[in-house]
Enzyme design. Structure first.
Site, PDB file in Angstrom:
ATOM      1  N   LYS A 175      40.308  44.894 -45.524  1.00 51.21           N
ATOM      2  CA  LYS A 175      40.434  43.860 -44.488  1.00 51.21           C
ATOM      3  C   LYS A 175      40.613  42.504 -45.156  1.00 51.21           C
ATOM      4  CE  LYS A 175      38.023  41.544 -40.694  1.00 51.21           C
ATOM      5  NZ  LYS A 175      38.095  40.207 -41.358  1.00 51.21           N
ATOM      6  N   VAL A 212      35.388  43.610 -35.981  1.00 46.92           N
ATOM      7  CA  VAL A 212      36.152  44.534 -36.819  1.00 46.92           C
ATOM      8  C   VAL A 212      35.458  44.694 -38.165  1.00 46.92           C
ATOM      9  CG1 VAL A 212      38.318  44.804 -38.089  1.00 46.92           C
ATOM     10  CG2 VAL A 212      38.358  44.185 -35.665  1.00 46.92           C
ATOM     11  N   GLY A 213      35.009  43.587 -38.724  1.00 49.53           N
ATOM     12  CA  GLY A 213      34.250  43.662 -39.965  1.00 49.53           C
ATOM     13  C   GLY A 213      32.939  44.394 -39.793  1.00 49.53           C
ATOM     14  N   GLU A 251      30.218  40.149 -54.208  1.00 50.85           N
ATOM     15  CA  GLU A 251      30.580  39.031 -55.076  1.00 50.85           C
ATOM     16  C   GLU A 251      30.511  37.791 -54.193  1.00 50.85           C
ATOM     17  OE1 GLU A 251      32.143  36.023 -56.450  1.00 50.85           O
ATOM     18  OE2 GLU A 251      34.074  37.024 -56.171  1.00 50.85           O
ATOM     19  N   CYS A 285      34.558  30.412 -56.327  1.00 54.47           N
ATOM     20  CA  CYS A 285      33.113  30.608 -56.410  1.00 54.47           C
ATOM     21  C   CYS A 285      32.576  30.422 -57.812  1.00 54.47           C
ATOM     22  CB  CYS A 285      32.739  31.995 -55.878  1.00 54.47           C
ATOM     23  SG  CYS A 285      33.706  33.326 -56.613  1.00 54.47           S
ATOM     24  N   GLU A 381      26.864  25.577 -51.959  1.00 56.10           N
ATOM     25  CA  GLU A 381      28.268  25.685 -52.351  1.00 56.10           C
ATOM     26  C   GLU A 381      29.129  24.834 -51.429  1.00 56.10           C
ATOM     27  OE1 GLU A 381      30.840  29.343 -54.062  1.00 56.10           O
ATOM     28  OE2 GLU A 381      30.044  29.645 -52.061  1.00 56.10           O
TER      29      GLU A 381
END
Length: 478
Positions: A175, A212-213, A251, A285, A381
């Site tokens: 996806k 969907v995820g 990750e 990242c 972040e």
């Protein structure tokens, strides 16, 4: 409209959604918008392909198909380059590195590795109850993999998950991120049209529906989830996978520190820090977004970094001389600007940058000082071209500040004494580290983080082994 790949067929959907060029805000193209039903069909296809075909056991077939995939990616490289520039906002020069050309070689690396990788290992015989027992370990595919990627490096992220999973014998539902769906769906088209990968082995989806995820992370027929994205979403994926105890690779985020020791070449370190944080507009990242400097040299280094940032060429990513392109969306630009404004309101000094530039979603290279290690801008972040400078007093203090983070993805250190630099690097808890600008990136180099930067390693031999399970055998010798 770019189509989904489900069970060997390129599929259009009743609904579609626009993908924007972040440098202009204009529509690049439209992507099929997968539904929950599409996701369930894709999972069923992957399950059937794993359970009923020879994909997981036919090493020669997998090598041949990975060869074909590498050839297709190479032959269509220039089409993919223009699409990546337009949809991702990646500067052209970056597509000749980690945005496209280097990721394509992931397919070559794993096709070659698979040919000789030992899937069986003998253990020593043992004696038990008067008999000799022969023992060995075989490695087999983990099963059906749900692979979910982020928007920032869509070619790299998709191939670093898909290719080793296929090499291991897994089947995959991939996806793509809703901000960069066209690039991921283009990969599905190449697989469908230029490889002999059997139907159902690879399924590629794009969707604006978060459910969907959720289907992919909770479905009982999915054996493993590999995800790249924010730590916040990674935590939710771990929780979603827990009821079915799926294998999970994550990750996640980073807030990596670059440490400049007192004997370093300050000009080189300052230039490297500036260009690193502006790579892909800070949307990486592993980029070093905290610059730790000796207190007695703070002002001199800040002046050098500010001068370097002000010289960064940014603008049209299709131009060959552009180093920094736009942020991915107005939503992301607002997030970055909001964090900078809050930092200034809390007492930080805006040395340079901190401005929106239109049209598109550009944000000027930004430098902040007067930041405490506990501040939001030093802990969270940003995912933008924002560098914060924090002073330290001696090597021990530098290590303490560098480790003062929930993240542990990457880092760097500069020193005229390489042994000293390596000693400092070994004390900082992160999965990757550059010494004096050293570049570790490559298909053969395992990548991943400590702490809340993730679980597992991508690429290299370790990246293949993430998708394998060990099975121990024993047989009584006649």
């Amino acid at each position: 409209m770019k189509r989904l790949l489900i069970d060997g067929r390129l599929v259009e959907t009743p609904a579609s959604f626009d993908s924007l060029n972040p440098a202009t805000g204009d529509v690049v193209g439209q992507s099929a918008d997968a539904t929950i039903a599409d996701a369930e069909t894709a999972v069923a296809a992957a399950r059937r392909a794993f359970d009923t075909t020879t994909w997981s056991t036919d090493r020669d077939l997998r090598v041949r198909c990975l060869d074909q995939l590498h050839r297709a990616l190479t032959e269509h490289k220039e089409e993919l380059r223009e699409l990546t520039i337009a949809e991702v906002g990646a500067p052209r020069m970056l597509t000749h590195g980690p945005q496209l050309d280097q990721p394509i070689e992931i397919a070559r690396y794993y096709a070659d590795l698979l040919q000789d990788y030992p899937l069986t290992a003998d253990l020593a015989d043992i004696e038990f109850r008067g008999q000799t027992h022969r023992r060995w370990v075989e490695k087999e595919a983990a099963g059906v993999v749900a692979a979910i990627t982020a928007y920032n490096f869509p070619n790299q992220l998709a191939l670093a998950k898909l290719v080793p999973a296929l090499a291991a014998g897994c089947t995959v539902v991939l996806k793509g991120a809703p901000d960069t769906p066209l690039t991921t769906l283009a990969l599905g088209e190449l697989i469908a049209e230029h490889t002999d990968i059997p139907a159902g082995v690879v399924n590629v989806l794009s969707s604006t529906d978060v459910q969907v995820g959720e289907v992919l992370t909770t479905h009982p027929d999915v054996d493993m989830v590999t995800f790249t994205g924010s730590t916040a979403v990674g935590r939710r994926i771990m929780a979603a996978a827990a009821p079915t105890v799926k294998k999970v690779f994550l990750e996640l985020g980073g807030k990596s520190a670059m440490v400049v020791l007192d004997d370093a070449d300050f000009d080189t370190a300052a230039m490297f820090a500036a260009f690193t944080i502006c790579s892909h507009s800070g949307q990486g990242c592993a980029l070093t977004s905290r610059l730790l400097v000796p207190r007695e040299h703070h002002d001199a280094i800040v002046a050098k970094v500010a001068a370097a940032l002000e010289r960064i060429p940014y603008g049209d990513p299709s131009a060959p001389t552009t180093y920094m392109g736009p942020l991915i969306s107005e939503r992301q630009r607002e997030k970055v600007d909001g964090m900078v404004r809050r930092a200034v309101a809390s007492g930080a000094t805006l040395v340079t940058g901190g401005k929106k530039v239109d049209p598109g979603f550009f944000y000027t290279p930004t430098l902040l000082t007067g930041v405490d290690s506990a501040d939001e801008i030093a802990q969270e972040e940003v995912f933008g071209p924002v560098l914060v400078v924090i002073p330290f007093d001696g090597d021990d203090d530098a290590v303490r500040i560098a480790n003062d983070s929930i993240f542990g993805l990457s880092g760097g250190v500069y020193s005229a004494d390489e042994d000293r630099a390596v000693a400092v690097a070994r004390r900082i808890r992160s999965g990757t580290f550059g010494i004096n600008g050293g570049n570790y990136f490559g298909p053969d180099a395992p990548f991943g983080g400590f702490k809340q930067s993730g679980i597992g390693r991508e690429m290299g031999v370790a990246g293949l082994e993430e998708f394998l399970e060990g099975k121990t055998f024993a047989a009584v010798k006649a």
